[in-house]
Write an enzyme that holds these catalytic residues in place. Structure first.
Site, mmCIF file in Angstrom:
data_model
loop_
_atom_site.group_PDB
_atom_site.id
_atom_site.type_symbol
_atom_site.label_atom_id
_atom_site.label_comp_id
_atom_site.label_asym_id
_atom_site.label_seq_id
_atom_site.Cartn_x
_atom_site.Cartn_y
_atom_site.Cartn_z
ATOM 1 N N THR A 1 0.804 -1.212 0.000
ATOM 2 C CA THR A 1 0.000 0.000 0.000
ATOM 3 C C THR A 1 0.840 1.267 0.000
ATOM 4 O OG1 THR A 1 -1.488 1.310 1.395
ATOM 5 C CG2 THR A 1 -0.106 -0.249 2.527
ATOM 6 N N TYR B 1 -1.459 0.319 10.169
ATOM 7 C CA TYR B 1 -1.787 -0.357 8.905
ATOM 8 C C TYR B 1 -0.574 -0.323 7.964
ATOM 9 C CZ TYR B 1 -3.589 -0.936 4.183
ATOM 10 O OH TYR B 1 -3.761 -1.342 2.887
#
Ligand code: UDP
Length: 324
Positions: free
Chosen positions: A117, A141
């Site tokens: 990501t 995250y």
């Protein structure tokens, strides 16, 4: 036909990759625990319900199907939740992946394609983020995904496991068929929330912060269509098999749109003037994330096909006729 194990294949991005793999002559085998995924998204494909924590089950699957490569999509993806409950993120996004990688090594499965990501970069230091940009995540995250990237580098050196790391910017849109699309509960992502507001399912769309250092004060993101991500996965897999070299690619359109711009285009495309509210910032959001995907374009021969209008049109078509 080559069997590809798609872990998290019943989820949003996974299901679009499953469909494209099948269209391109591969046999996708879907592995999902259905904690977030939808069985309806993978109708007609071999399906194994299971947990990445269960190595015995994974080994059985590897042997049963003679798996050529594994693609991994089974992650938790909400930045704010990761700040409130980091343990959940490190267990699911790191520990379970480590378990999967161990099982792959034990069973001599040579290739892994990993969903990473833009959140591994943290706050941007350049106008556009290429693969050389410093990786300093600002939330758990992003940390969890970067940890797996590091694990993959070490596994390559030590055990020869070859991987492609694909760092998505903002996955969006839905398949043109209208049969599969984005369906999260709760839905936290901007585009589906905007369109649910247009459809009258939400009372208003909230803009999380108008005091960012951007031209209109709202956050800028790079929205990339889910089928463009899917095509990059297949090209990356083919490159990996051909070169036997691990690599990393940033996947985005290279164009940034602000939250306010997106709302304006969504109003035009839907023809609905829905209610917009301004609220304080959400935790953990960087001001700007835009990809430089030159490397993927050059090295994988990848060319995204969907512009922002098509992203919103396909997402709107899905929102109006959702199957799940
Ligand atoms: N956002 C917003 N309202 C919403 C959902 C998101 O203003 O209801 C903003 C969010 O702060 C971020 C951008 O939209 O700047 C994209 O957020 P999303 O959750 O879709 O993706 P992320 O960039 O977090 O992966």
């Amino acid at each position: 036909m080559e069997n590809i194990l798609v872990v998290g294949g019943a989820g949003y991005i996974g299901s679009h990759v499953v469909k494209m793999l099948a269209q391109q002559g591969y046999q996708p085998i879907v592995f999902d625990n259905l904690s977030k995924g939808h069985l309806a998204a993978v109708k007609g494909y071999p399906f194994e319900k299971g947990d990445l924590g269960d190595k015995t089950h994974l080994s059985k699957i590897f042997q049963k199907y003679s798996i050529k490569a594994v693609m991994h999509f089974a992650a938790f993806i909400e930045v704010e939740e990761s700040i409130e409950d980091p343990s959940k993120y490190y267990h699911n996004n790191v520990s379970r992946v480590l378990n999967l990688l161990d099982a792959m090594v034990e069973n001599n499965i040579p290739y892994f394609v990993f969903s990473s990501t833009a959140a591994t970069f943290g706050n941007f230091k350049q106008e556009k983020i290429d693969e050389t940009h410093l990786q300093l995540p600002i939330n758990p995250y992003g940390n969890s995904k970067l940890m797996v990237e590091k694990i993959l580098q070490d596994f390559d050196k030590a055990y020869g496991l070859k991987s492609m790391v694909l760092r998505y910017f903002n996955a969006s849109g839905a398949d043109d068929s209208g049969q599969i699309g984005e369906s999260h509960t709760p839905e936290t992502h901007l585009i589906p929330r905007i369109l649910q507001t247009a459809a009258g399912k939400l009372p208003s769309i909230k803009i999380f912060g108008t005091d960012y250092p951007t031209p209109d004060g709202t956050c800028i993101r790079d929205y990339i269509h889910v089928n463009d991500l899917a095509s990059a996965h297949i090209l990356a897999l083919e490159k990996l098999v051909q070169t036997h070299q691990s690599d990393q690619f940033n996947l985005g359109s290279g164009i940034g749109y602000s939250v306010a711009q997106l709302i304006k285009v969504a109003k035009e495309i839907t023809g609905i003037d829905f209610k917009v509210e301004i609220t304080p910032r959400r935790k953990g959001d960087p001001a700007v994330l835009v990809a430089d995907s030159t490397k993927a374009r050059d090295s994988l021969n990848w060319a995204p096909k969907y512009n922002l209008d098509r992203i919103l049109e396909t997402a709107w078509n899905w929102e109006k006729n959702r199957k799940y």
